[in-house]
Design an enzyme around this catalytic site. Sequence first.
Site, PDB file in Angstrom:
ATOM      1  N   CYS A   1      -3.768  -8.432 -32.045  1.00 41.08           N
ATOM      2  CA  CYS A   1      -3.498  -9.634 -32.162  1.00 41.08           C
ATOM      3  C   CYS A   1      -4.950 -10.542 -31.363  1.00 41.08           C
ATOM      4  O   CYS A   1      -5.659 -11.413 -31.627  1.00 41.08           O
ATOM      5  CB  CYS A   1      -2.564 -10.652 -31.160  1.00 41.08           C
ATOM      6  SG  CYS A   1      -2.431 -12.449 -31.251  1.00 41.08           S
TER       7      CYS A   1
ATOM      8  N   CYS B   1      -8.459  -8.147 -21.872  1.00 38.09           N
ATOM      9  CA  CYS B   1      -7.996  -8.798 -23.385  1.00 38.09           C
ATOM     10  C   CYS B   1      -8.905  -8.095 -24.495  1.00 38.09           C
ATOM     11  O   CYS B   1      -8.625  -8.365 -25.405  1.00 38.09           O
ATOM     12  CB  CYS B   1      -7.794 -10.360 -23.468  1.00 38.09           C
ATOM     13  SG  CYS B   1      -9.524 -11.203 -23.220  1.00 38.09           S
TER      14      CYS B   1
ATOM     15  N   CYS C   1       1.339 -15.927 -23.678  1.00 36.16           N
ATOM     16  CA  CYS C   1       1.125 -14.944 -23.247  1.00 36.16           C
ATOM     17  C   CYS C   1      -0.334 -14.769 -21.692  1.00 36.16           C
ATOM     18  O   CYS C   1       0.240 -14.217 -21.370  1.00 36.16           O
ATOM     19  CB  CYS C   1      -0.512 -14.794 -24.124  1.00 36.16           C
ATOM     20  SG  CYS C   1       0.611 -13.954 -25.495  1.00 36.16           S
TER      21      CYS C   1
ATOM     22  N   CYS D   1      -3.703 -18.007 -24.380  1.00 37.23           N
ATOM     23  CA  CYS D   1      -3.507 -18.618 -25.114  1.00 37.23           C
ATOM     24  C   CYS D   1      -1.322 -18.776 -24.739  1.00 37.23           C
ATOM     25  O   CYS D   1      -1.249 -18.190 -23.326  1.00 37.23           O
ATOM     26  CB  CYS D   1      -1.968 -17.902 -26.134  1.00 37.23           C
ATOM     27  SG  CYS D   1      -4.168 -16.531 -27.439  1.00 37.23           S
TER      28      CYS D   1
HETATM   29 FE1  SF4 Z   1      -2.299 -12.973 -29.811  1.00 32.02          FE
HETATM   30 FE2  SF4 Z   1      -1.646 -12.799 -26.625  1.00 32.02          FE
HETATM   31 FE3  SF4 Z   1      -4.121 -12.186 -27.259  1.00 32.02          FE
HETATM   32 FE4  SF4 Z   1      -3.482 -14.717 -27.940  1.00 32.02          FE
HETATM   33  S1  SF4 Z   1      -3.329 -13.796 -25.819  1.00 32.02           S
HETATM   34  S2  SF4 Z   1      -4.688 -13.047 -28.963  1.00 32.02           S
HETATM   35  S3  SF4 Z   1      -1.803 -14.993 -29.053  1.00 32.02           S
HETATM   36  S4  SF4 Z   1      -1.908 -11.574 -27.670  1.00 32.02           S
END
Ligand code: SF4
Length: 256
Positions: A125, A246, A220, A217
Amino acid sequence: MSAHSNMSNPITPELIQDLQKFTDAQALIGEIFRRFGERAAIGTSGQLTGVVMIDLAFRSGAKPRVFTIDTLRLFPETYELFDALEKKYGFKIERLQPDPVKLKNMVQEQGEYLFFDSKQKQEFCCNLRKVEPNERVLETLDVWLTGLRADQSAARAATGKFEIISTGSQKRPILKVAPLVDWTEQRLREYAKEHGVPTHKLLDWKQEGWYYESLGCVICTTPIGPNESRRAGRWRWFNSEDNKECGLHTFHKDEV
Ligand code: SF4
């Protein structure tokens, strides 16, 4: 040899030596935009460093290019902040969004909340919503100004002000600069207050010692408690500190 490597490459060790002479953050940011124009940009997610960099850039006389990765899952307060910044400085923040077809497929096949299922799905994601759009904008840049700070986490403590990274399938070198790497949160807050810089509302949210350190986000990103590390609020359902990046700042492991 790739097409890119045959073209003259503006990112050299001499460039870093030159830029290192600018010890003042405003002067450094101004010099970068003077030299690189649209080939330089500030990337921000709405943190204090991002908004302060934008203010410093305008104060230096530059018309900075600024981008954000709009995952389409950001906090309403984040969008409000971008609107406030655009209004104050009279410019547009480029909002890079995920590829709509890939996004639709991912949500259809794995659901909107796939990130709960496993680290692998969370990374999938993040890759689709953040890393790919970030790669897209990096293709248009020679210099990427980031808001990384040394005190944000153990993994970031080693962050230098200048780093040459490679991007894209052709591994083109670009310069990643963290002009405020040595600034503390207090200094950033004081600067923002003194200069009337709009800041993210969630960064002022506090409840019994809990507060937002990072902004990403919804779901998260959660507040962190008094004795937690600065990035503990990300992906709480995974509890290892090693899992907190991330990908935006770790996927370039193969620096040139
Ligand atoms: Fe996806 Fe969560 Fe990453 Fe945002 S922080 S891109 S919703 S996994």
